[in-house]
Design a protein around this motif. Structure first.
Motif: not given
Length: 761
Positions: A156-183
């Motif tokens: 990531i460049y640049p991150i200016e002095a005394r300023s903000e940097k907005n970063v966005k990320i998205a990811y996907q995953e498949a969850l598991k179900m055991e005995g009707g319960l999802v974590r």
């Protein structure tokens, strides 16, 4: 981490700069994603030093928003972060995001113009080398907990002095179900890398399912739950400032039955009993109908001590209750001072006329006279006993004083209720202020299948009573009991299951010695019908996850043991049980403090020298003088100390999430004062509790044993163990000086000595 060609020098400088930042500051900005600053100038290595207390990290988190969408086990997580550069010059950064197993990146963006190389997604095997190299270069084991995770990284460049940097990320995953319960787990345990709170934190999860969603529960964060319908739930967590010391964990259960029963288990060592937690919840089916009818007695203290603000709040609370009752419910409104009186003198059916009359009656209530508890309860229970309806029956009892009229002996009042309560009426008691017989308040609720609570002088009585009454007016399942088949269970808390109300879960915790396929039979009354439902679940012989279950169980058991001490007096067996549980799971209350102090293990966590009441010198600790002594718990039934004891015990007995006495932001070498007690620093990792004593992290299960194996931190042997045993890597993430029991061996990790090449456990 593997580097090639011209990148070698850049990444070498990056790592050295990271070490420098840590040496000077004690941390870099690390949310679930982290940015390592890169400086173009030549960096000279500086030996580690303790960070200044007023340090501000180079990059802090000014915003952290997470949106989670779960649709039939397909989870998408969108993270929106704003980092602030505290430096007075532009910096370049390497952004690293640890990913759940089998997750894939679906989006990445920044909000400013500038040069950015494309990101690189690595699987767990390739990511392991990155984590290992960063741990080695930084000489900080915090990242070990992510061994076995994938990783996304980009420059990531640049991150200016005394300023903000907005970063966005998205990811996907498949969850598991055991005995009707999802974590679902969102990685947010970052206290090892920052001393600052994250600002503007918000987590929102929308859960959709083809099957009805019965239970929603988080053991880590206090969440809001909004049920849009039986198959769609919105979960939220917000904080203006939040210190991220634990991952965000969300459980939800699905079931097509009227009532669901889902199990979460923990049994890391097959040679010891396992722990289970059952989540019991009604479905939403039928709960959108009109408010059901109930029979209720509202019993309110109007003695002289209720004058002023309290009587005003009491009137408001009673008005809320009356307005919440459905037409067709039966009620009796009892007010008591020197004598007890009742609106219409008997149980009355609610309709427009009686509602208006009751509200007018409440407006004229005034505070004067003594406190006749026995007569008021006898009037209430007598009226409910005469009811011929099949409605659920409740008493809501509120007082701010000790009995001064009628029966004044607490035991006599309890005997009266026991002899008169022939219809299994539930009693919920509220004590206001400190001038109370707390033992009586608790025992009335306990012996009549209800619950007790307390309201301090500066709390709002109306809020507490209205919260309870909104549940009582929607009973779903009553007279609940459980029977276990094909497994051996013990030490179940609560001892009585209680009733299930609309929109609520009941958590039942216990231990099991015999694992296997279990059948659990639930009996009760569901919408005026007797029901008996069978649920099948598995109590595994080994389960290393869900360590929080054991800690919640231990917390509830300590509450139960303290209640026994209060009722029957202390003995060595009760005392030793509290010592063992409090030390092993890091649980501390004002009433267990001196018991924990009596541990004299020299090589194990010696809490006597590390934890004393803050107003007592360590050399002259005297449990008789300590205001936290259990002997005072035994002898006091009224007053501020007794009320405090009751509040504490009720909190422990009803614990729904792990409770620790050592805040995560505390740094080794400092002390933490919690509830008036100076406590040692503790951390939890890999299902174990570690205490920071004598400059090292010590496993709470060590009882005087000497190390059998010593391994040098950062060596080949050290990382070989982490790679071979991921559960050990999580435990070692607490620090670079650790002593713990693993695979029945006492292992010491030291940065100065020990085996370096290979080790065989």
């Amino acid at each position: 981490m593997q580097f090639t060609g011209g990148n070698m020098k850049r990444y070498y400088h990056m790592f050295v700069f990271v070490v420098l930042c840590l040496c000077l500051s004690g941390g870099v900005a690390f949310a679930d994603g982290m940015i390592f600053p890169i400086h173009e100038e030549r960096i000279i290595f500086v030996p580690p030093s303790r960070p200044a207390e007023n340090f501000t990290v180079p990059l802090s988190v000014n915003k952290h928003h997470v949106k989670i969408r779960i649709n039939n086990l397909a989870a998408t997580t969108e993270v929106d972060q704003i980092f602030f550069n505290h430096q007075h010059h532009t910096v370049e950064g390497l952004y690293i995001f640890p990913l759940p197993v089998n997750a894939s990146i679906s989006g990445f963006s920044m909000d400013v113009e500038g040069k950015m190389t494309s990101g690189e997604l690595m699987d767990a095997d390739k990511a392991r080398k990155i984590y290992e190299d960063i741990v080695r270069q930084m000489r900080d084991p915090g990242l070990l907990e992510y061994m076995g995770h994938g990783v996304f990284k980009t420059r990531i460049y640049p991150i200016e002095a005394r300023s903000e940097k907005n970063v966005k990320i998205a990811y996907q995953e498949a969850l598991k179900m055991e005995g009707g319960l999802v974590r679902y787990v969102y990685p947010l345990d970052i206290d090892k890398y920052t001393k600052e709170d994250m600002k503007n934190v918000a987590i929102e999860a929308l859960v959709k399912s083809d099957l009805p969603i019965s239970s929603v529960y988080s053991p880590t964060h206090k969440i809001s739950i909004h049920r849009k319908n039986e198959r769609e739930v919105v979960v939220g967590f917000e904080a203006e400032k939040h210190f991220p010391d634990k991952d965000f964990v969300l459980y939800y259960a699905v079931s097509s039955k009227d009532v669901s029963l889902t199990a979460i288990n923990h049994r890391p060592d097959p040679s010891e009993d396992g722990t289970f937690m059952l989540m019991l919840a009604p479905s939403l089916k039928g709960q959108q109908e009109k408010t059901p009818n109930i029979d209720v007695a509202l019993v309110m203290d109007t003695s002289g001590s209720m004058a002023g603000k309290k009587i005003t709040q009491a009137r408001n609370a009673l008005e809320y209750c009356i307005n919440s009752l459905s037409d067709g419910s039966n009620f009796i409104l009892v007010n008591f001072s020197t004598e007890a009186e009742a609106y219409k003198g008997a149980l009355t059916k609610m309709n427009a006329d009686t509602r208006e009359g009751a509200l007018n009656y409440i407006k004229n209530l005034d505070a004067a006279g003594g406190t006749n508890i026995s007569e008021s309860l006898e009037l209430a229970v007598g009226a409910l006993n005469k009811s011929e309806s099949k409605n659920s029956k409740f008493i809501v009892f509120v007082t701010d004083g000790k009995p001064t009229a009628g029966l004044t002996d607490a035991d006599e009042i309890l005997k009266l209720m026991s002899s008169k309560n022939s219809e299994r009426i539930r009693l919920f008691s509220f004590g206001i202020g400190d001038d109370l017989n707390a033992t009586l308040i608790d025992s009335l609720a306990e012996e009549n299948s209800g619950a007790s609570d307390y309201v301090s002088e500066d709390e709002d009585l109306e809020i507490k009573i209205s919260a309870l009454f909104s549940k009582l007016t929607h009973p779903v399942l009553t007279d609940v009991s459980l029977q276990f088949h094909n497994v051996e269970v013990n030490q179940i808390y609560p001892r009585k299951v209680g009733d299930v109300f609309k929109g609520s879960n009941i958590l039942i915790l216990g231990r099991y010695s015999k694992p296997g396929a279990a059948r659990i039979t639930l009996s009760g009354r569901l919408r005026d019908e007797v029901v008996k439902l069978d649920f099948e679940t598995d109590f595994p012989a080994r389960e290393g996850e869900n360590a929080f279950v054991a800690k919640i169980w231990a917390t509830r058991k300590i509450g139960f043991l303290l209640e026994q001490i209060r009722k029957n007096g202390s003995d060595d067996e009760l005392k030793n049980e509290i010592i063992t549980l409090a030390k092993r799971y890091g649980i501390l209350t004002p009433y267990t403090s001196y018991l924990v102090l009596e541990d004299n293990d020299r090589l194990g966590p010696n809490l006597r020298q590390s934890m004393i009441p803050d107003d007592m010198p360590s050399a002259s600790f005297d449990e008789e003088k300590s205001r936290f002594s259990v002997k005072r718990l035994e002898s006091l039934s009224d007053g501020a100390d007794a009320v405090g004891a009751s509040r504490e015990m009720n909190t422990l007995k009803a614990a729904a999430a792990p409770q620790s006495f050592s805040p995560a932001r505390a740094q080794p070498g400092s002390s933490v004062v919690t509830r008036g007690i100076q406590a040692p620093i503790s951390k939890e990792a890999g299902g174990k509790t570690f205490y920071f004593i004598d400059e090292k992290w010590i496993d709470s299960s060590i009882k005087g044993q000497k190390p059998q194996i010593t391994v040098k931190a950062w060596s080949s042997a050290y990382f070989a163990l982490c790679n071979k045993y991921p559960e050990l890597a999580k435990m070692l993430s607490v620090g670079d000086k650790v002593m713990l029991i693993f695979k029945n061996k006492v292992i010491e990790i030291s940065p100065d000595r020990g085996e370096e090449k290979s080790i065989d456990l």
